[in-house]
Design a protein around this motif. Structure first.
Motif, mmCIF file in Angstrom:
data_model
loop_
_atom_site.group_PDB
_atom_site.id
_atom_site.type_symbol
_atom_site.label_atom_id
_atom_site.label_comp_id
_atom_site.label_asym_id
_atom_site.label_seq_id
_atom_site.Cartn_x
_atom_site.Cartn_y
_atom_site.Cartn_z
ATOM 1 N N PRO A 1 3.620 30.037 -55.432
ATOM 2 C CA PRO A 1 2.697 29.017 -55.939
ATOM 3 C C PRO A 1 2.583 28.999 -57.466
ATOM 4 O O PRO A 1 2.418 27.934 -58.065
ATOM 5 C CB PRO A 1 1.354 29.360 -55.302
ATOM 6 N N THR A 2 2.675 30.160 -58.117
ATOM 7 C CA THR A 2 2.591 30.192 -59.581
ATOM 8 C C THR A 2 3.766 29.462 -60.204
ATOM 9 O O THR A 2 3.605 28.706 -61.172
ATOM 10 C CB THR A 2 2.525 31.648 -60.093
ATOM 11 N N GLU B 1 4.779 22.182 -62.432
ATOM 12 C CA GLU B 1 3.888 21.020 -62.408
ATOM 13 C C GLU B 1 3.314 20.745 -63.795
ATOM 14 O O GLU B 1 3.257 19.599 -64.246
ATOM 15 C CB GLU B 1 2.766 21.245 -61.397
ATOM 16 N N GLN C 1 6.191 18.908 -53.870
ATOM 17 C CA GLN C 1 6.382 20.352 -53.837
ATOM 18 C C GLN C 1 6.476 20.855 -52.409
ATOM 19 O O GLN C 1 5.680 20.455 -51.562
ATOM 20 C CB GLN C 1 5.205 21.052 -54.525
ATOM 21 N N ARG D 1 5.472 27.031 -58.858
ATOM 22 C CA ARG D 1 5.265 25.601 -58.652
ATOM 23 C C ARG D 1 4.243 25.059 -59.644
ATOM 24 O O ARG D 1 4.402 23.961 -60.184
ATOM 25 C CB ARG D 1 4.837 25.318 -57.211
ATOM 26 N N ALA D 2 3.199 25.830 -59.911
ATOM 27 C CA ALA D 2 2.166 25.391 -60.860
ATOM 28 C C ALA D 2 2.733 25.280 -62.270
ATOM 29 O O ALA D 2 2.408 24.326 -63.002
ATOM 30 C CB ALA D 2 0.984 26.367 -60.827
#
Length: 130
Positions: free
Chosen positions: A6-7, A13, A25, A9-10
């Motif tokens: 998730p990090t 983003e 995503q 992907r963040a």
């Protein structure tokens, strides 16, 4: 974008927030493949080490699907911590157009996206005219 962390992907983003784009995503290669089959994308960002289906397999499956369906070739950028020369060669052999090493440098990612989408548009225009 396919990345199981998730990090990561963040971070992507936030970087892509600097340019005008819609980001989809997913967390693994199988989800990426299914999303690709269901929609039309300008570019695919693919991590290589993910659960369920790894990125190399997903890239090969995307390329196979494009051929089977007669779809245009969508640029695929491997975005991965695997940055050794054998990793770059493996991603290219699977069908990736670019290999971006993590940690991601925003200008390099955006530049690779612009370059790959520009090249893809030019290739499509040549195919349409010729």
């Amino acid at each position: 974008m396919a990345d199981d962390h998730p990090t990561n992907r963040a971070v992507v983003e936030v970087i892509l927030g600097l340019i005008d784009c819609d980001l989809v995503q997913v967390e693994d290669g199988l989800q990426a493949l299914n999303a690709y089959k269901a929609d039309d994308f300008d570019v695919v960002l693919m991590d290589l080490q993910m659960p369920v289906m790894d990125g190399l397999t997903a890239i090969r499956e995307i390329r196979r699907f494009e051929v089977e369906q007669g779809r245009h070739r969508t640029p695929v950028l491997a975005v991965t911590a695997n940055a050794m020369s054998e990793h770059v060669q493996a991603s290219r052999a699977a069908g990736a157009d670019h290999h971006i090493a993590k940690p991601i440098i925003p200008d390099l990612l955006i530049g690779a996206i612009i370059q790959s989408t520009t090249e893809a548009a030019a290739a499509e225009a040549r195919a349409a005219h010729g």
